[in-house]
Every structure is written in structure tokens, then in C-alpha cells.
Design a protein around this motif. Structure first.
Motif, PDB file in Angstrom:
ATOM      1  N   ALA A 185     -83.952  -7.256 -13.767  1.00  0.00           N
ATOM      2  CA  ALA A 185     -83.595  -8.502 -13.583  1.00  0.00           C
ATOM      3  C   ALA A 185     -82.662  -8.543 -12.405  1.00  0.00           C
ATOM      4  O   ALA A 185     -82.563  -9.515 -11.423  1.00  0.00           O
ATOM      5  N   VAL A 186     -82.118  -7.462 -11.864  1.00  0.00           N
ATOM      6  CA  VAL A 186     -81.158  -7.387 -10.721  1.00  0.00           C
ATOM      7  C   VAL A 186     -81.937  -7.214  -9.403  1.00  0.00           C
ATOM      8  O   VAL A 186     -82.027  -8.063  -8.524  1.00  0.00           O
TER       9      VAL A 186
ATOM     10  N   ALA B 147     -83.276 -12.739 -22.398  1.00  0.00           N
ATOM     11  CA  ALA B 147     -83.022 -14.054 -23.240  1.00  0.00           C
ATOM     12  C   ALA B 147     -83.420 -13.941 -24.639  1.00  0.00           C
ATOM     13  O   ALA B 147     -82.794 -14.757 -25.292  1.00  0.00           O
ATOM     14  N   THR B 148     -83.969 -12.716 -25.048  1.00  0.00           N
ATOM     15  CA  THR B 148     -84.301 -12.904 -26.418  1.00  0.00           C
ATOM     16  C   THR B 148     -83.146 -12.579 -26.941  1.00  0.00           C
ATOM     17  O   THR B 148     -83.152 -12.561 -28.549  1.00  0.00           O
ATOM     18  N   GLY B 149     -82.094 -11.932 -26.530  1.00  0.00           N
ATOM     19  CA  GLY B 149     -80.977 -11.551 -27.208  1.00  0.00           C
ATOM     20  C   GLY B 149     -81.248  -9.967 -27.884  1.00  0.00           C
ATOM     21  O   GLY B 149     -80.207  -9.545 -28.336  1.00  0.00           O
TER      22      GLY B 149
ATOM     23  N   GLY C 137     -71.139  -0.987 -12.144  1.00  0.00           N
ATOM     24  CA  GLY C 137     -72.064  -1.696 -11.147  1.00  0.00           C
ATOM     25  C   GLY C 137     -71.857  -1.341  -9.687  1.00  0.00           C
ATOM     26  O   GLY C 137     -73.040  -1.398  -8.931  1.00  0.00           O
ATOM     27  N   GLY C 138     -70.885  -0.798  -9.171  1.00  0.00           N
ATOM     28  CA  GLY C 138     -70.799  -0.335  -8.019  1.00  0.00           C
ATOM     29  C   GLY C 138     -70.866  -1.278  -6.904  1.00  0.00           C
ATOM     30  O   GLY C 138     -70.509  -2.547  -7.054  1.00  0.00           O
TER      31      GLY C 138
ATOM     32  N   ALA D  56     -75.458  -8.208 -18.509  1.00  0.00           N
ATOM     33  CA  ALA D  56     -76.579  -7.949 -19.399  1.00  0.00           C
ATOM     34  C   ALA D  56     -77.456  -6.711 -19.196  1.00  0.00           C
ATOM     35  O   ALA D  56     -77.673  -6.080 -19.969  1.00  0.00           O
ATOM     36  N   GLU D  57     -77.800  -6.687 -18.052  1.00  0.00           N
ATOM     37  CA  GLU D  57     -78.659  -5.461 -17.660  1.00  0.00           C
ATOM     38  C   GLU D  57     -78.259  -4.157 -17.894  1.00  0.00           C
ATOM     39  O   GLU D  57     -78.716  -3.152 -18.242  1.00  0.00           O
TER      40      GLU D  57
END
Length: 207
Positions: A46-47, A84-86, A134-135, A153-154
Motif C-alpha cells: 500500500a505504501v 480495509a477488511t479490518g 517508518g523512518g 496500518a501497513e
């Protein structure tokens, strides 16, 4: 023989992800399978679906006809749908190896290393001087380029594999580095560009 065994996008992708398989799975609306394909080779889809320079698209065979396939956007779509599924997809991990790895740096390299080493059964601890992992993903991108809720989230999905995160960890000198070498079976430095002087302080040879 005539033709290529593998698509140019496969070779263009630094991770050599099976892009054609992902595209077939998306076309067949098998997104639960597509995320497995994507995360086999990419820890933060996703990133990177947002910030990747897309070398795979530059070599796409469709470019001369009607334009390259939007591979990065499709990868991002698959990853966003999964988040998005949680209950985002978590890959199975190998049985515990009994080995412990310290990873210095919680940027993309450190997070990916933790992801793949944990999948291989090794217990991983990521250490970073910052409170949040995250850096450069967190400090060198804008909210518009990379929404922080997506990044968080990721990263949370990766840590859910069982990776320990130690914030506020300073590994500035040889003493701290040697302590890690004593505590862990292996130490991986994923701290980004490192000056020769810093490597010297850790007792490492640098060229």
C-alpha cells in the motif's frame, strides 16, 4: 525459442514480483489471492503502490499500443482493499528457528527485513531512535504522497507477525553494538546512509 518465458515487468520490478499473476487474479476478482501474490515479494504494497517510481511500467509491452498497464495503482488497489477488511492478510510463518535477530532501523529496509525474517521463523526485534517506526517513509514524504493512516496500518500489519519494536533505542557506539551482538544471534543494520565514522564507532570496517 520464440518469445519470452517471463514478462518484461517481472524483470523491471526490483522485487521481481509475479505481476502477470496479480493482474490475472485482479481480472478474475480474486483479490484475496492477489494480496498473497503481492505480499510474497513486497512487504509494504500500500505504501509502495503510492511512491514507487514504477520501473515495471516503463518496460510494459503495452506501452507502444495503448499505454502501460497501471501496475502500481493496481497493486495499491489490492493492498488498500486488504487493509480495509479490518483483518489484513498475514502470511504463514515457518516454525520458530530459535534464532533472534536485532534490526537497527525501522525504515522501509528494516521493516521489510523483519517481515521476511519473521516469515522464515526467526524472532525479530526492530530498534529505532524514534518513537514511531517508518523512518524516511514518515519524514521524507508528505501526507498527500503517503497518507499516514495508510503507513501506520501497513506497519501495524507487519508488527502483528510478532515483531518487537523498541523505540528510543540509541545504538551510537561500539558498546551498544556489542551488547546487541551478545543479546542476539545476528544484528542487521538498516539505518540508511551511514558515515564511515559511525561505522567505525560500531567497530565495523567501512569503505
Amino acid at each position: 525459442h520464440v518469445g519470452d518465458c517471463l514478462a518484461p515487468c517481472y524483470f523491471g520490478c526490483p522485487a521481481q514480483m509475479d505481476i502477470p499473476l496479480m493482474l490475472r487474479q485482479i481480472a478474475a476478482d480474486r483479490l484475496a489471492e492477489a494480496i498473497i501474490t503481492v505480499k510474497h515479494d513486497i512487504a509494504l504494497p500500500a505504501v509502495f503502490g503510492r511512491i514507487c517510481p514504477a520501473p515495471c511500467e516503463k518496460v510494459c509491452r503495452r506501452s507502444p499500443a495503448d499505454g502501460a498497464v497501471a501496475i502500481c495503482r493496481l497493486k495499491r488497489f489490492v493492498a488498500d482493499t486488504d487493509l480495509a477488511t479490518g483483518e489484513p492478510y498475514l502470511p504463514a510463518c515457518a516454525p520458530a528457528s530459535g534464532k533472534q535477530v536485532a534490526i537497527v532501523g525501522a525504515g522501509p529496509a528494516g521493516l521489510a527485513a523483519g517481515y521476511y525474517l519473521t516469515r522464515q521463523g526467526h524472532a525479530c526485534t526492530i530498534l529505532d531512535e524514534n518513537d514511531r517506526p517508518g523512518g524516511r517513509l514518515r519524514t521524507k514524504t508528505s501526507e498527500e504522497e503517503l497518507p499516514r493512516d495508510v503507513l501506520d496500518a501497513e506497519i501495524a500489519t507487519i508488527l502483528r507477525l510478532g515483531i518487537e519494536y523498541r523505540p528510543g533505542a540509541q545504538v551510537g557506539g561500539k558498546e551498544e553494538f556489542e551488547r546487541l551482538r551478545y543479546e542476539f544471534n545476528a544484528v542487521l543494520i538498516a539505518s540508511g546512509p551511514t558515515a564511515k565514522e559511525q561505522a567505525g564507532q560500531w567497530g565495523l570496517a567501512a569503505t
